[in-house]
Every structure is written in C-alpha cells, then in structure tokens.
Motif scaffolding. Sequence first.
Motif, PDB file in Angstrom:
ATOM      1  N   TYR A   1       0.856  -1.177   0.095  1.00 38.26           N
ATOM      2  CA  TYR A   1      -0.165   0.093  -0.004  1.00 38.26           C
ATOM      3  C   TYR A   1       1.001   1.276  -0.005  1.00 38.26           C
ATOM      4  CZ  TYR A   1      -3.911  -3.242   1.742  1.00 38.26           C
ATOM      5  OH  TYR A   1      -4.663  -4.169   1.920  1.00 38.26           O
ATOM      6  N   THR A   2       0.236   2.397  -0.579  1.00 39.58           N
ATOM      7  CA  THR A   2       0.687   3.701  -0.281  1.00 39.58           C
ATOM      8  C   THR A   2      -0.458   4.272   0.430  1.00 39.58           C
ATOM      9  OG1 THR A   2       2.095   3.832  -2.470  1.00 39.58           O
ATOM     10  CG2 THR A   2       1.324   5.792  -1.360  1.00 39.58           C
ATOM     11  N   VAL A   3       0.289   5.032   1.773  1.00 42.79           N
ATOM     12  CA  VAL A   3      -0.955   5.601   2.490  1.00 42.79           C
ATOM     13  C   VAL A   3      -0.805   7.029   1.968  1.00 42.79           C
ATOM     14  CG1 VAL A   3      -1.449   6.270   4.843  1.00 42.79           C
ATOM     15  CG2 VAL A   3      -0.549   4.055   4.463  1.00 42.79           C
ATOM     16  N   ARG A   4      -2.045   7.637   1.444  1.00 44.18           N
ATOM     17  CA  ARG A   4      -2.065   8.903   1.228  1.00 44.18           C
ATOM     18  C   ARG A   4      -2.455  10.127   2.257  1.00 44.18           C
ATOM     19  NH1 ARG A   4      -4.347   7.977  -5.108  1.00 44.18           N
ATOM     20  NH2 ARG A   4      -2.304   6.830  -5.997  1.00 44.18           N
ATOM     21  N   SER A   5      -3.498   9.582   2.879  1.00 43.79           N
ATOM     22  CA  SER A   5      -3.902  10.590   4.026  1.00 43.79           C
ATOM     23  C   SER A   5      -4.619   9.770   5.155  1.00 43.79           C
ATOM     24  CB  SER A   5      -4.708  11.562   3.279  1.00 43.79           C
ATOM     25  OG  SER A   5      -5.938  11.208   2.785  1.00 43.79           O
ATOM     26  N   GLN A   6      -4.651  10.404   6.246  1.00 43.64           N
ATOM     27  CA  GLN A   6      -5.736   9.746   7.196  1.00 43.64           C
ATOM     28  C   GLN A   6      -6.415  11.042   8.105  1.00 43.64           C
ATOM     29  OE1 GLN A   6      -3.329   7.684  10.185  1.00 43.64           O
ATOM     30  NE2 GLN A   6      -2.245   9.377  10.743  1.00 43.64           N
ATOM     31  N   SER A   7      -7.664  10.921   8.515  1.00 42.53           N
ATOM     32  CA  SER A   7      -8.332  11.876   9.292  1.00 42.53           C
ATOM     33  C   SER A   7      -9.300  11.321  10.302  1.00 42.53           C
ATOM     34  CB  SER A   7      -8.932  12.804   8.291  1.00 42.53           C
ATOM     35  OG  SER A   7      -9.722  12.044   7.386  1.00 42.53           O
ATOM     36  N   VAL A   8      -9.753  12.356  11.084  1.00 39.96           N
ATOM     37  CA  VAL A   8     -10.762  11.679  12.064  1.00 39.96           C
ATOM     38  C   VAL A   8     -11.957  12.768  11.869  1.00 39.96           C
ATOM     39  CG1 VAL A   8      -9.458  10.202  13.660  1.00 39.96           C
ATOM     40  CG2 VAL A   8      -9.667  12.691  13.896  1.00 39.96           C
ATOM     41  N   ARG A   9     -13.049  12.266  12.356  1.00 41.26           N
ATOM     42  CA  ARG A   9     -14.329  13.234  12.242  1.00 41.26           C
ATOM     43  C   ARG A   9     -14.890  13.010  13.426  1.00 41.26           C
ATOM     44  NH1 ARG A   9     -12.727  12.322   7.370  1.00 41.26           N
ATOM     45  NH2 ARG A   9     -12.916  13.777   5.657  1.00 41.26           N
ATOM     46  N   VAL A  10     -15.523  14.210  14.283  1.00 37.61           N
ATOM     47  CA  VAL A  10     -16.480  14.147  15.173  1.00 37.61           C
ATOM     48  C   VAL A  10     -17.707  13.864  14.889  1.00 37.61           C
ATOM     49  CG1 VAL A  10     -17.287  15.146  17.335  1.00 37.61           C
ATOM     50  CG2 VAL A  10     -14.712  15.457  16.570  1.00 37.61           C
ATOM     51  N   THR A  11     -18.511  12.764  15.586  1.00 39.92           N
ATOM     52  CA  THR A  11     -19.844  12.627  15.129  1.00 39.92           C
ATOM     53  C   THR A  11     -20.658  12.638  16.359  1.00 39.92           C
ATOM     54  OG1 THR A  11     -19.495  10.375  14.994  1.00 39.92           O
ATOM     55  CG2 THR A  11     -19.445  11.746  12.894  1.00 39.92           C
ATOM     56  N   ASN A  12     -21.855  11.965  16.601  1.00 35.83           N
ATOM     57  CA  ASN A  12     -22.487  11.850  17.552  1.00 35.83           C
ATOM     58  C   ASN A  12     -21.955  10.439  18.537  1.00 35.83           C
ATOM     59  OD1 ASN A  12     -24.855  13.813  17.140  1.00 35.83           O
ATOM     60  ND2 ASN A  12     -25.178  12.453  15.321  1.00 35.83           N
ATOM     61  N   SER A  13     -21.242   9.678  18.113  1.00 34.30           N
ATOM     62  CA  SER A  13     -20.826   8.635  18.739  1.00 34.30           C
ATOM     63  C   SER A  13     -19.712   8.943  19.693  1.00 34.30           C
ATOM     64  CB  SER A  13     -20.366   7.629  17.638  1.00 34.30           C
ATOM     65  OG  SER A  13     -19.869   6.474  18.240  1.00 34.30           O
ATOM     66  N   ASP A  14     -19.410   8.143  20.664  1.00 30.65           N
ATOM     67  CA  ASP A  14     -18.322   8.242  21.454  1.00 30.65           C
ATOM     68  C   ASP A  14     -17.118   7.859  20.760  1.00 30.65           C
ATOM     69  OD1 ASP A  14     -18.767   5.648  21.478  1.00 30.65           O
ATOM     70  OD2 ASP A  14     -18.507   5.246  23.760  1.00 30.65           O
ATOM     71  N   HIS A  15     -17.095   7.867  19.606  1.00 34.47           N
ATOM     72  CA  HIS A  15     -15.733   7.458  18.616  1.00 34.47           C
ATOM     73  C   HIS A  15     -15.803   8.253  17.455  1.00 34.47           C
ATOM     74  CE1 HIS A  15     -14.282   3.417  20.257  1.00 34.47           C
ATOM     75  NE2 HIS A  15     -15.367   3.506  20.776  1.00 34.47           N
ATOM     76  N   ARG A  16     -14.557   8.948  17.203  1.00 36.64           N
ATOM     77  CA  ARG A  16     -14.596   9.538  15.950  1.00 36.64           C
ATOM     78  C   ARG A  16     -14.319   8.678  14.904  1.00 36.64           C
ATOM     79  NH1 ARG A  16     -11.391  12.199  19.682  1.00 36.64           N
ATOM     80  NH2 ARG A  16     -11.711  14.612  19.960  1.00 36.64           N
ATOM     81  N   GLN A  17     -14.803   8.922  13.629  1.00 35.97           N
ATOM     82  CA  GLN A  17     -14.799   8.223  12.598  1.00 35.97           C
ATOM     83  C   GLN A  17     -13.443   8.319  12.021  1.00 35.97           C
ATOM     84  OE1 GLN A  17     -17.680   9.187   9.815  1.00 35.97           O
ATOM     85  NE2 GLN A  17     -19.553   8.581  11.280  1.00 35.97           N
ATOM     86  N   LEU A  18     -12.736   7.269  11.612  1.00 30.45           N
ATOM     87  CA  LEU A  18     -11.555   7.339  11.112  1.00 30.45           C
ATOM     88  C   LEU A  18     -11.361   6.975   9.646  1.00 30.45           C
ATOM     89  CD1 LEU A  18      -8.429   7.157  11.401  1.00 30.45           C
ATOM     90  CD2 LEU A  18      -8.514   4.732  12.096  1.00 30.45           C
ATOM     91  N   THR A  19     -10.706   7.715   8.818  1.00 29.04           N
ATOM     92  CA  THR A  19     -10.758   7.589   7.340  1.00 29.04           C
ATOM     93  C   THR A  19      -9.237   7.675   6.898  1.00 29.04           C
ATOM     94  OG1 THR A  19     -12.886   8.829   7.151  1.00 29.04           O
ATOM     95  CG2 THR A  19     -11.516   8.389   5.120  1.00 29.04           C
ATOM     96  N   ALA A  20      -9.008   6.479   5.978  1.00 28.15           N
ATOM     97  CA  ALA A  20      -7.556   6.479   5.511  1.00 28.15           C
ATOM     98  C   ALA A  20      -7.943   6.311   4.101  1.00 28.15           C
ATOM     99  CB  ALA A  20      -6.879   5.113   6.124  1.00 28.15           C
ATOM    100  N   ASP A  21      -6.946   7.166   3.087  1.00 27.02           N
ATOM    101  CA  ASP A  21      -6.927   7.108   1.766  1.00 27.02           C
ATOM    102  C   ASP A  21      -5.677   6.418   1.498  1.00 27.02           C
ATOM    103  OD1 ASP A  21      -9.274   8.400   1.244  1.00 27.02           O
ATOM    104  OD2 ASP A  21      -8.347  10.348   1.566  1.00 27.02           O
ATOM    105  N   LEU A  22      -5.831   5.293   0.552  1.00 29.00           N
ATOM    106  CA  LEU A  22      -4.703   4.517   0.071  1.00 29.00           C
ATOM    107  C   LEU A  22      -4.675   4.030  -1.157  1.00 29.00           C
ATOM    108  CD1 LEU A  22      -5.791   1.798   2.973  1.00 29.00           C
ATOM    109  CD2 LEU A  22      -4.246   3.516   3.433  1.00 29.00           C
ATOM    110  N   ALA A  23      -3.685   3.418  -1.503  1.00 26.33           N
ATOM    111  CA  ALA A  23      -3.499   2.711  -2.968  1.00 26.33           C
ATOM    112  C   ALA A  23      -2.698   1.705  -2.820  1.00 26.33           C
ATOM    113  CB  ALA A  23      -2.993   3.828  -4.102  1.00 26.33           C
TER     114      ALA A  23
END
Length: 457
Positions: free
Chosen positions: A267-289
């Motif tokens: 894999y190549t990891v291009r980016s990662q990020s988190v987003r605050v939502t209503n849950s007690d966990h942030r959503q984790l997003t990873a962009d790969l190839a």
Amino acid sequence: MSFLRSVARTPRTAVVAVVAALAVSLLWLPGNGGGVRLAADTPGTPGTPGTDPVSAPLRIVQANIKSNMSTAKTKADIAAVYAQRPDFVTFNEVTYRPDSWLAPAGYQLWRTPGAYTGETPVAWNTARWNVVAQGTWMISNKLRKQPSKAFELGKRYANWVSLQSNIGERISIVSAHFAPRAGYTKDLTIPSFQRLGLLVDQLRAHGPVLVGGDLNVNYRAVAEYPRTTVTALGLTPVYDVTGTALPTGMYRNATIDYVLLASAGQYTVRSQSVRVTNSDHRQLTADLALTGSSASAFSPGVVMTDPRTSPRAVTSLMVRSINLAPKGAVVHLVSRDLKMPVVVKAIQQARKRGVHVQLLTSGKKVTTGERTLIKLLGTNVRKKSWVAHQRNWTRYRLPAASSLVSASGGTRALRIDSNRPLVKDTHKVATRAVVTIDKTSYDNLFVPFFQAAGRPL
C-alpha cells in the motif's frame, strides 16, 4: 462434428500491420464488439518496465456507531460515513441497526445476523467492487464465570469480504471489535490479535488485506499496545506509516480505532483523518492505494508442478487466472486437449459473471467438457465467446496450454503457458508454466491464437 473445421491462415504482413496500429492501448477491435483485445500499454500497468504501478485511490472508513444512540443521531452518523464516498466501511456496535440503514443505494453489506456476529459488518461500493467471498470469524469467546443474560463482552466476531475491482484488483476487508481491557476480558487483547492474525493469513493468500476496527487498546500507550505481537503478525497500523496517531476515542482522546495494513509494502498511504460525530468514537478515514507489483495477483516467473508435493500447482494457476478475471474481461484459453472438470467449471462461472471466454482446442475427439462449453459459448468465432478447433497445432506454434487474459487479479496482459495440456494426467508428471505480464508476450500469442481460430483481427 460441425465445429471441427479447417481454417485459413491470415497473411503475416497483415497481422503485423494490425498489431502495430493497435499497440497503443487495450481496446475493442472491429467485428461488432467481438471481444478481441490486444494488450494494454498504459502507464502503471503491472509488469511494464520502467513504471511503478499504483492503483486508483482507495478510501476506508472505520465507524463505531455507539449502540444506544437515538435513531436520529444514528442515521446522522451513518450519513457522515457515506458523505465521504468510501470504497469500504467497517462498522462496529450496529447489531440492531437494520441493513437498510447501513448500506444505502450503491453499497452492499455483509454480516452474519446475530447478537454477536452481526455487530461488525463490512460495506463496499458496488460501482467499483464485486464480492468474491465472505465470512464470519470468531475473535474471542470468553464468557462470564456465572451465567448471565447480559451481553457477553468477551464474545467477539469479525466479518470479512474478499472483493474484486472492475479492473481485477483483489482485496479483502475485515471488520473487528475487540473486547475491552477490563474485568473478566482484561487479558483478551493479545489472544484477539492472534485470532485476527490467523484470519488475515488465510485471506492474504488471495491478495492484500485491510482491517478496520475498534480494538480497545490505546496505540499511544506503550505499556498497553502490544507492538511486538502486532508486528510479528504482519499487521501495520496506518499510524506507523504516517508517523501520526490520531485520537479516535472521545473519552480521554485515546487512539483505539485502527486501519491495519497486511502487508504494508502493498500500500501507499496518502492521508488519514478523523471526524467528530454523535458517537463516542471519531470516524477514522484512510486514503490508500495498492502499489507496485503487489497490486497484482500474478508475478512473472516459472511455476512447477511436483507430483509428490504440489501436483496441482499449474492447474491451480490456470484456474486462478480465469477465476480472477472481472466482468468485461476476455479469457483466451488454449489447450491441445481439455479433460479437466475444474477448468470447465471455472469457465462456466466466468461467463455467469460477465467474462467473455474464447477456447481453442485440438483433441482428436470432442470431450465431455468441450461439449458442455460448446453449448454455453457457441462456435461462432466472430462473437464475444466461442469454442474453436484447430488440428494443425504445430503450424501456429501454440503452447500445449495457455491462459491469455486481458485483465485478471489486477494484471493486464496476463499470459500463462504450460508445457502440458489441461488434462488430469498433468498432475502425475512434472509440469512447467511460465507467467508473463507484459504487452509484448501477450501480443506474441494473441496473434497466432486468432490465426489458428480463423478469426480475422
């Protein structure tokens, strides 16, 4: 029999001219959409000298949707997932959320229904990915010492899918949720990783693997995160690649949600990020190839059958090339004789999913398998799928058997040549197959294949 016929040879000068004119890209040739393809010569094609092939971007979202939230908050969090237009989603804590909420139009969902097995589904974008296999895997099964009707925190399952893209890339996605490190489940982290590792080992035999999940262990706590175990299992968090651990747990900002790569070199990891939502966990997003030759299920080289240790190595390779061909691909199959039911079955399944198959044989008698395929594919070589016969095998210098596939397992221009035909006795003797994934090798067989079949280029 009507399909046993002689065919005329196309003049070599005309063939050379056609190949030269069409060598720039993989395209449909004249003949009313007859499914004839020359090899691709595009940047990023696996096996092309001087390139470092990289697939199109992949986006995975790991989303723990808190189990006791209201319907409105739950739907808002799910909408936040799909607003990112992910390729894959790994969900946690969604046992009692209906599939219709979790997989909107354009997505498909897999999980085994149940209080424990249904908690960790996987969703994927159906415009790009087709399911190949799926399953559910036990991660831990530790119960309370005293029987209880309460939810058993130590009973955990992972759901997984193996997917194939429209250009033949193969990848497996696993959704997991480990037991918390407290009370009677406090010692389950390492055994859970080990169980996850066993699943990943099975899946990685068929291509790269991604794991998403709330693993209930803080990556940033040296005494808590079992780095030695995780590394030994061949799993790499995206945090290792980026050098940044993102806070995913709203409580104490712990890094407890993961995207794990198996293996990182694929894999190549291009980016990662988190987003605050209503849950007690942030959503984790990873962009790969997917990157390098690992973006393909096939590598150039030689495969040998040993009757004592690996009697089906070449057969399995040939069948795999057919099984991994995606919808719209073309399989040109050559065999002096065809007496192998597993190959016939692979062809039948390929046609069912929209692969075009063109078969050329040379046996003195029509086999049962060939009869089956004639009914399925027909004998009109101007169509997209057909069976043809050519007794004068040596005139065209054809291999004893060959699989020539326009796209398979992330490879374009795949060619596999065997020194023995596709018959059962092949398993009893040493057999050699040569794998190439370059345009020149593909075209060198593509031309005589159609000459021998009597199909004009």
